[in-house]
Design a protein around this motif. Structure first.
Motif, PDB file in Angstrom:
ATOM      1  N   PRO A  10       1.037  -1.541  -0.148  1.00 35.99           N
ATOM      2  CA  PRO A  10      -0.221   0.293   0.061  1.00 35.99           C
ATOM      3  C   PRO A  10       1.536   1.371  -0.028  1.00 35.99           C
ATOM      4  CG  PRO A  10      -0.047  -1.095   2.005  1.00 35.99           C
ATOM      5  CD  PRO A  10       0.871  -2.140   1.018  1.00 35.99           C
ATOM      6  N   ARG A  11       0.428   2.467  -0.580  1.00 41.46           N
ATOM      7  CA  ARG A  11       0.997   3.695   0.126  1.00 41.46           C
ATOM      8  C   ARG A  11       1.998   4.165  -1.354  1.00 41.46           C
ATOM      9  NH1 ARG A  11       1.722   5.972   5.469  1.00 41.46           N
ATOM     10  NH2 ARG A  11       0.309   4.688   6.783  1.00 41.46           N
ATOM     11  N   HIS A  12       2.385   3.036  -2.628  1.00 42.73           N
ATOM     12  CA  HIS A  12       2.948   2.740  -3.529  1.00 42.73           C
ATOM     13  C   HIS A  12       4.371   3.432  -3.318  1.00 42.73           C
ATOM     14  CE1 HIS A  12      -0.007   0.952  -5.640  1.00 42.73           C
ATOM     15  NE2 HIS A  12      -0.453   2.091  -5.329  1.00 42.73           N
ATOM     16  N   PRO A  13       5.240   3.337  -2.308  1.00 44.45           N
ATOM     17  CA  PRO A  13       6.789   4.002  -1.902  1.00 44.45           C
ATOM     18  C   PRO A  13       8.114   4.418  -3.204  1.00 44.45           C
ATOM     19  CG  PRO A  13       6.170   1.285  -0.771  1.00 44.45           C
ATOM     20  CD  PRO A  13       5.568   2.291  -1.195  1.00 44.45           C
ATOM     21  N   PHE A  14       8.180   4.963  -2.941  1.00 42.41           N
ATOM     22  CA  PHE A  14       9.685   5.721  -3.997  1.00 42.41           C
ATOM     23  C   PHE A  14      10.202   5.844  -3.694  1.00 42.41           C
ATOM     24  CE2 PHE A  14       6.779   9.047  -4.060  1.00 42.41           C
ATOM     25  CZ  PHE A  14       7.547  10.030  -4.375  1.00 42.41           C
ATOM     26  N   LEU A  15      11.727   6.349  -4.183  1.00 40.78           N
ATOM     27  CA  LEU A  15      13.080   7.005  -4.015  1.00 40.78           C
ATOM     28  C   LEU A  15      12.854   8.159  -5.119  1.00 40.78           C
ATOM     29  CD1 LEU A  15      15.200   4.305  -2.023  1.00 40.78           C
ATOM     30  CD2 LEU A  15      13.587   5.046  -1.394  1.00 40.78           C
ATOM     31  N   LEU A  16      13.468   8.900  -4.433  1.00 42.73           N
ATOM     32  CA  LEU A  16      14.076  10.536  -5.222  1.00 42.73           C
ATOM     33  C   LEU A  16      15.562   9.971  -5.188  1.00 42.73           C
ATOM     34  CD1 LEU A  16      11.839  12.690  -5.580  1.00 42.73           C
ATOM     35  CD2 LEU A  16      11.701  11.275  -7.748  1.00 42.73           C
ATOM     36  N   ILE A  23      12.493   6.003  -7.992  1.00 42.49           N
ATOM     37  CA  ILE A  23      12.528   3.878  -8.130  1.00 42.49           C
ATOM     38  C   ILE A  23      11.228   3.602  -7.316  1.00 42.49           C
ATOM     39  CG2 ILE A  23      13.798   2.223  -7.016  1.00 42.49           C
ATOM     40  CD1 ILE A  23      16.581   3.705  -7.635  1.00 42.49           C
ATOM     41  N   ALA A  24      10.457   2.662  -7.570  1.00 47.08           N
ATOM     42  CA  ALA A  24       9.417   2.051  -6.824  1.00 47.08           C
ATOM     43  C   ALA A  24       9.878   0.590  -6.046  1.00 47.08           C
ATOM     44  CB  ALA A  24       8.582   1.960  -8.044  1.00 47.08           C
ATOM     45  N   LEU A  25       9.874   1.185  -4.848  1.00 49.11           N
ATOM     46  CA  LEU A  25       9.773  -0.006  -4.191  1.00 49.11           C
ATOM     47  C   LEU A  25       8.765  -1.199  -4.026  1.00 49.11           C
ATOM     48  CD1 LEU A  25      10.948   2.680  -1.402  1.00 49.11           C
ATOM     49  CD2 LEU A  25      12.717   1.380  -2.833  1.00 49.11           C
ATOM     50  N   ARG A  36      27.122  -4.126  -6.610  1.00 51.33           N
ATOM     51  CA  ARG A  36      26.007  -3.780  -7.608  1.00 51.33           C
ATOM     52  C   ARG A  36      25.415  -5.634  -7.323  1.00 51.33           C
ATOM     53  NH1 ARG A  36      26.535  -0.136 -10.684  1.00 51.33           N
ATOM     54  NH2 ARG A  36      28.490   0.470 -10.867  1.00 51.33           N
ATOM     55  N   GLU A  37      25.032  -6.394  -5.891  1.00 51.58           N
ATOM     56  CA  GLU A  37      24.418  -7.374  -5.225  1.00 51.58           C
ATOM     57  C   GLU A  37      23.479  -6.627  -4.948  1.00 51.58           C
ATOM     58  OE1 GLU A  37      26.964  -9.365  -3.209  1.00 51.58           O
ATOM     59  OE2 GLU A  37      27.868 -10.058  -5.451  1.00 51.58           O
ATOM     60  N   MET A  38      23.050  -5.204  -4.331  1.00 52.06           N
ATOM     61  CA  MET A  38      21.689  -4.238  -3.543  1.00 52.06           C
ATOM     62  C   MET A  38      20.724  -4.281  -4.867  1.00 52.06           C
ATOM     63  SD  MET A  38      23.092  -3.662  -1.263  1.00 52.06           S
ATOM     64  CE  MET A  38      23.819  -5.821  -1.112  1.00 52.06           C
ATOM     65  N   ASP A  39      19.970  -3.866  -4.206  1.00 48.10           N
ATOM     66  CA  ASP A  39      18.543  -4.368  -4.929  1.00 48.10           C
ATOM     67  C   ASP A  39      18.563  -2.619  -5.790  1.00 48.10           C
ATOM     68  OD1 ASP A  39      17.106  -6.434  -4.461  1.00 48.10           O
ATOM     69  OD2 ASP A  39      17.678  -5.798  -2.393  1.00 48.10           O
ATOM     70  N   VAL A  40      19.210  -1.712  -4.863  1.00 47.12           N
ATOM     71  CA  VAL A  40      19.278  -0.476  -5.857  1.00 47.12           C
ATOM     72  C   VAL A  40      20.533  -0.087  -5.513  1.00 47.12           C
ATOM     73  CG1 VAL A  40      18.783   2.237  -4.968  1.00 47.12           C
ATOM     74  CG2 VAL A  40      16.825   0.744  -4.409  1.00 47.12           C
ATOM     75  N   VAL A  41      21.050   0.414  -6.278  1.00 43.59           N
ATOM     76  CA  VAL A  41      22.764   0.377  -6.462  1.00 43.59           C
ATOM     77  C   VAL A  41      23.357   2.434  -6.089  1.00 43.59           C
ATOM     78  CG1 VAL A  41      24.928   0.430  -7.638  1.00 43.59           C
ATOM     79  CG2 VAL A  41      22.711  -1.976  -7.590  1.00 43.59           C
ATOM     80  N   ILE A  42      23.720   3.000  -5.808  1.00 44.81           N
ATOM     81  CA  ILE A  42      24.550   4.171  -5.665  1.00 44.81           C
ATOM     82  C   ILE A  42      25.690   4.449  -5.990  1.00 44.81           C
ATOM     83  CG2 ILE A  42      24.326   6.137  -4.618  1.00 44.81           C
ATOM     84  CD1 ILE A  42      21.529   5.482  -2.767  1.00 44.81           C
TER      85      ILE A  42
END
Length: 127
Positions: A10-16, A23-25, A36-42
């Protein structure tokens, strides 16, 4: 049937990230870091290889941000944390690299919430 790692949240969480990357979570566990093994790579040297995890808490319907013993630490809205529930608008600093947590959710419109114009009998005093 949905897998344990993917479900509709619910709530459709995301990151900016970087002010223009959204990026939708949509996982119950989201791993964020430089590896590179992370779900979100920074790709930023201030971010540890495995910096934080977002863990969905079904009882509170929120993500819990959990620092993974990162070198640069994690702050939410300027305060250092080891773990903290996230709320829409939170600014998360990963060793100085900032991301914003957001949520989108549709609120149902009730018939009483729709503006129907001025009420009968109300006079406009600016004639």
């Amino acid at each position: 049937m949905m897998s344990a790692t993917h479900q509709t949240l619910p709530r459709h969480p995301f990151l900016l990230l970087d002010s223009d990357r959204q990026i939708a979570l949509n996982q119950v566990l989201v791993r964020i870091g430089r590896s590179r093994e992370m779900d979100v790579v920074i790709d930023d040297r201030r971010v540890s290889r495995s910096h934080v995890e977002f863990r969905w808490q079904s009882d509170t319907l929120r993500y819990l941000c959990v620092d993974q013993n990162s070198t640069g630490g994690t702050k939410i809205n300027g305060y250092p944390i080891l773990q903290c529930p996230l709320e829409a608008g939170d600014v998360i600093s990963l060793g100085g690299y900032e991301i914003i947590y957001g949520e989108e959710f549709a609120l149902p419109i009730e018939p009483d919430d729709v503006w129907k114009g001025p009420t009968e009998g109300v006079m406009n005093d600016k004639l």
